[in-house]
Design a protein around this motif. Structure first.
Motif, PDB file in Angstrom:
ATOM      1  N   SER A   1       0.751  -1.137  -0.051  1.00 12.02           N
ATOM      2  CA  SER A   1      -0.057  -0.019   0.052  1.00 12.02           C
ATOM      3  C   SER A   1       0.901   1.220  -0.025  1.00 12.02           C
ATOM      4  CB  SER A   1      -0.823   0.055   1.427  1.00 12.02           C
ATOM      5  OG  SER A   1      -1.563   1.222   1.482  1.00 12.02           O
ATOM      6  N   PHE A   2       0.495   2.326  -0.732  1.00 14.52           N
ATOM      7  CA  PHE A   2       1.284   3.492  -0.897  1.00 14.52           C
ATOM      8  C   PHE A   2       0.632   4.505  -0.600  1.00 14.52           C
ATOM      9  CE2 PHE A   2       4.491   5.349  -4.369  1.00 14.52           C
ATOM     10  CZ  PHE A   2       4.908   6.273  -3.192  1.00 14.52           C
ATOM     11  N   GLY A   3       0.888   5.388   0.537  1.00 14.63           N
ATOM     12  CA  GLY A   3       0.484   6.498   1.233  1.00 14.63           C
ATOM     13  C   GLY A   3      -1.204   6.308   1.714  1.00 14.63           C
ATOM     14  N   SER A   4      -2.077   6.925   1.498  1.00  9.52           N
ATOM     15  CA  SER A   4      -3.359   6.945   1.956  1.00  9.52           C
ATOM     16  C   SER A   4      -4.296   6.561   1.074  1.00  9.52           C
ATOM     17  CB  SER A   4      -3.617   8.078   2.871  1.00  9.52           C
ATOM     18  OG  SER A   4      -2.670   8.306   3.834  1.00  9.52           O
ATOM     19  N   VAL A   5      -3.815   6.285  -0.146  1.00 10.19           N
ATOM     20  CA  VAL A   5      -4.688   6.096  -1.516  1.00 10.19           C
ATOM     21  C   VAL A   5      -5.812   5.115  -1.126  1.00 10.19           C
ATOM     22  CG1 VAL A   5      -5.241   5.503  -3.853  1.00 10.19           C
ATOM     23  CG2 VAL A   5      -3.334   7.130  -3.224  1.00 10.19           C
ATOM     24  N   LEU A   6      -5.325   3.800  -0.375  1.00 11.48           N
ATOM     25  CA  LEU A   6      -6.467   2.746  -0.356  1.00 11.48           C
ATOM     26  C   LEU A   6      -7.335   3.004   1.054  1.00 11.48           C
ATOM     27  CD1 LEU A   6      -4.223  -0.311  -0.937  1.00 11.48           C
ATOM     28  CD2 LEU A   6      -5.678   0.914  -2.346  1.00 11.48           C
ATOM     29  N   ASP A   7      -6.666   3.919   1.687  1.00 15.47           N
ATOM     30  CA  ASP A   7      -7.558   4.463   2.960  1.00 15.47           C
ATOM     31  C   ASP A   7      -8.735   5.317   2.548  1.00 15.47           C
ATOM     32  OD1 ASP A   7      -5.610   3.445   4.589  1.00 15.47           O
ATOM     33  OD2 ASP A   7      -4.585   5.218   5.183  1.00 15.47           O
ATOM     34  N   VAL A   8      -8.751   5.828   1.398  1.00 11.94           N
ATOM     35  CA  VAL A   8      -9.701   6.606   0.795  1.00 11.94           C
ATOM     36  C   VAL A   8     -10.803   5.947   0.442  1.00 11.94           C
ATOM     37  CG1 VAL A   8     -10.516   8.583  -0.669  1.00 11.94           C
ATOM     38  CG2 VAL A   8      -8.383   8.714   0.554  1.00 11.94           C
ATOM     39  N   ILE A   9     -10.601   4.495  -0.153  1.00 13.50           N
ATOM     40  CA  ILE A   9     -11.678   3.761  -0.677  1.00 13.50           C
ATOM     41  C   ILE A   9     -12.876   3.594   0.140  1.00 13.50           C
ATOM     42  CG2 ILE A   9     -12.166   1.441  -1.527  1.00 13.50           C
ATOM     43  CD1 ILE A   9      -9.465   1.251  -2.831  1.00 13.50           C
ATOM     44  N   PRO A  10     -12.859   3.450   1.356  1.00 13.88           N
ATOM     45  CA  PRO A  10     -14.259   3.297   2.098  1.00 13.88           C
ATOM     46  C   PRO A  10     -15.023   4.472   2.138  1.00 13.88           C
ATOM     47  CG  PRO A  10     -12.364   2.405   3.335  1.00 13.88           C
ATOM     48  CD  PRO A  10     -11.649   2.951   2.341  1.00 13.88           C
ATOM     49  N   LEU A  11     -14.388   5.592   1.488  1.00 12.38           N
ATOM     50  CA  LEU A  11     -15.224   6.808   1.325  1.00 12.38           C
ATOM     51  C   LEU A  11     -15.876   6.979   0.105  1.00 12.38           C
ATOM     52  CD1 LEU A  11     -12.698   9.536   3.099  1.00 12.38           C
ATOM     53  CD2 LEU A  11     -14.448   8.478   4.328  1.00 12.38           C
ATOM     54  N   ALA A  12     -15.304   6.220  -0.781  1.00  9.22           N
ATOM     55  CA  ALA A  12     -15.491   6.556  -2.131  1.00  9.22           C
ATOM     56  C   ALA A  12     -17.128   6.221  -2.880  1.00  9.22           C
ATOM     57  CB  ALA A  12     -14.391   5.904  -3.087  1.00  9.22           C
ATOM     58  N   ASP A  13     -17.378   7.060  -3.700  1.00  4.23           N
ATOM     59  CA  ASP A  13     -18.550   6.519  -4.350  1.00  4.23           C
ATOM     60  C   ASP A  13     -18.296   5.608  -5.577  1.00  4.23           C
ATOM     61  OD1 ASP A  13     -20.952   9.008  -3.748  1.00  4.23           O
ATOM     62  OD2 ASP A  13     -18.873   9.506  -3.293  1.00  4.23           O
ATOM     63  N   SER A  14     -17.188   6.012  -6.045  1.00  2.00           N
ATOM     64  CA  SER A  14     -16.599   4.969  -7.119  1.00  2.00           C
ATOM     65  C   SER A  14     -15.262   4.821  -7.217  1.00  2.00           C
ATOM     66  CB  SER A  14     -17.090   5.717  -8.497  1.00  2.00           C
ATOM     67  OG  SER A  14     -16.120   6.664  -8.975  1.00  2.00           O
ATOM     68  N   VAL A  15     -14.752   3.508  -7.522  1.00  2.00           N
ATOM     69  CA  VAL A  15     -13.220   3.277  -7.513  1.00  2.00           C
ATOM     70  C   VAL A  15     -12.843   2.397  -8.999  1.00  2.00           C
ATOM     71  CG1 VAL A  15     -11.261   1.971  -6.594  1.00  2.00           C
ATOM     72  CG2 VAL A  15     -13.162   2.725  -5.123  1.00  2.00           C
ATOM     73  N   THR A  16     -12.157   3.158  -9.769  1.00  2.00           N
ATOM     74  CA  THR A  16     -11.880   2.791 -11.157  1.00  2.00           C
ATOM     75  C   THR A  16     -10.286   2.231 -10.812  1.00  2.00           C
ATOM     76  OG1 THR A  16     -13.041   4.411 -11.948  1.00  2.00           O
ATOM     77  CG2 THR A  16     -11.593   3.320 -13.481  1.00  2.00           C
ATOM     78  N   LYS A  17     -10.200   0.915 -11.369  1.00  4.38           N
ATOM     79  CA  LYS A  17      -8.756   0.408 -11.443  1.00  4.38           C
ATOM     80  C   LYS A  17      -8.224   0.202 -12.549  1.00  4.38           C
ATOM     81  CE  LYS A  17      -5.146  -2.644  -9.920  1.00  4.38           C
ATOM     82  NZ  LYS A  17      -4.413  -2.355  -8.851  1.00  4.38           N
ATOM     83  N   LEU A  18      -7.219   0.707 -13.168  1.00  4.49           N
ATOM     84  CA  LEU A  18      -6.613   0.923 -14.575  1.00  4.49           C
ATOM     85  C   LEU A  18      -5.434   0.055 -14.624  1.00  4.49           C
ATOM     86  CD1 LEU A  18      -7.064   4.679 -15.440  1.00  4.49           C
ATOM     87  CD2 LEU A  18      -8.693   3.087 -15.922  1.00  4.49           C
ATOM     88  N   THR A  19      -5.329  -0.460 -15.670  1.00  3.48           N
ATOM     89  CA  THR A  19      -4.133  -1.233 -15.934  1.00  3.48           C
ATOM     90  C   THR A  19      -3.393  -0.877 -17.243  1.00  3.48           C
ATOM     91  OG1 THR A  19      -5.339  -2.769 -17.554  1.00  3.48           O
ATOM     92  CG2 THR A  19      -5.288  -3.303 -15.152  1.00  3.48           C
ATOM     93  N   ALA A  20      -2.038  -0.980 -17.264  1.00  5.80           N
ATOM     94  CA  ALA A  20      -1.059  -0.633 -18.496  1.00  5.80           C
ATOM     95  C   ALA A  20      -0.871  -1.801 -19.258  1.00  5.80           C
ATOM     96  CB  ALA A  20       0.123  -0.200 -17.613  1.00  5.80           C
ATOM     97  N   ARG A  21      -0.024  -1.687 -20.176  1.00  5.75           N
ATOM     98  CA  ARG A  21       0.672  -2.976 -20.609  1.00  5.75           C
ATOM     99  C   ARG A  21       2.148  -3.283 -20.430  1.00  5.75           C
ATOM    100  NH1 ARG A  21      -3.199  -6.010 -23.179  1.00  5.75           N
ATOM    101  NH2 ARG A  21      -4.825  -4.521 -24.386  1.00  5.75           N
TER     102      ARG A  21
END
Length: 209
Positions: A133-153
């Motif tokens: 886990s990097f920083g607090s980004v994952l901590d915000v997910i319980p607050l979120a209306d939507s979560v978009t997980k993108l991928t690269a190549r």
């Protein structure tokens, strides 16, 4: 209460999170969302960490060169005073790029969405180069209306890349860089690459001792 005040009192805050590895298009998606909000007549502002000086401090810039003016802040708690309380009160939407660099991300999003009724759109890494886990980004997910997980190549085989591989031997969590330091990889090449890196590190330590 006049109609404008009544309308504003009915608005609810929102939190939207865009995550993924490096080179997945997170900033591109963020800028697209912010521009769409602006086109719909909403007042918007972009914020990024003052730690990220790769393309200067006055713009959020994607890896392919698209950019949008922004405010650079050391902490999100300073953003309101830096933009000015009156200007902040008029904002409808706040975009936050590289959210992993803000230690107060959770507190800011919680207050801005719940109390100030702002729409917050965050782009950030969900994991560091060690897949932690990097920083607090994952901590915000319980607050979120939507979560978009993108991928690269995957840079090595072209398959979907979920992870960020660090090419250099530095071990600190925060090491800001681009394609010279990082590459997106699939699970197979992350594991294989990490084994190579770990082996090289062990050999190097043995030679020093």
């Amino acid at each position: 209460m006049d109609s404008a005040a009544l309308f504003r009192s009915s608005i609810q805050g929102e939190v939207h999170v865009i995550i993924g590895p490096m080179f997945a298009g997170k900033t591109t998606a963020l800028l697209r969302r912010i521009q769409s909000e602006r086109n719909n007549g909403r007042s918007v502002a972009m914020v990024k960490s003052s730690k990220d000086t790769r393309y200067g401090l006055d713009s959020v810039v994607t890896h392919d060169g698209n950019k949008m003016p922004c405010f650079a802040a050391s902490t999100l708690s300073n953003f309101r005073s830096e933009i000015g309380h009156e200007a902040y009160s008029k904002l409808d939407v706040i975009g936050i790029d590289e959210g992993q660099f803000f230690e107060d991300l959770y507190d800011f999003c919680c207050y801005a969405a719940d109390h100030d009724r702002k729409t917050i759109i965050i782009a950030g890494l969900d994991g560091d180069y060690m897949r932690r886990s990097f920083g607090s980004v994952l901590d915000v997910i319980p607050l979120a209306d939507s979560v978009t997980k993108l991928t690269a190549r995957c840079e090595l085989c072209g398959r979907r890349a979920f992870f960020t591989f660090r090419k250099s031997a530095e071990t600190q969590t925060e090491l800001i860089g681009g394609a010279d330091v990082y590459m997106p990889v699939c699970r197979q090449h992350y594991v294989n690459g990490q084994l190579v890196t770990d082996t090289a590190s062990i050999i190097s330590e043995c030679r020093k001792s």
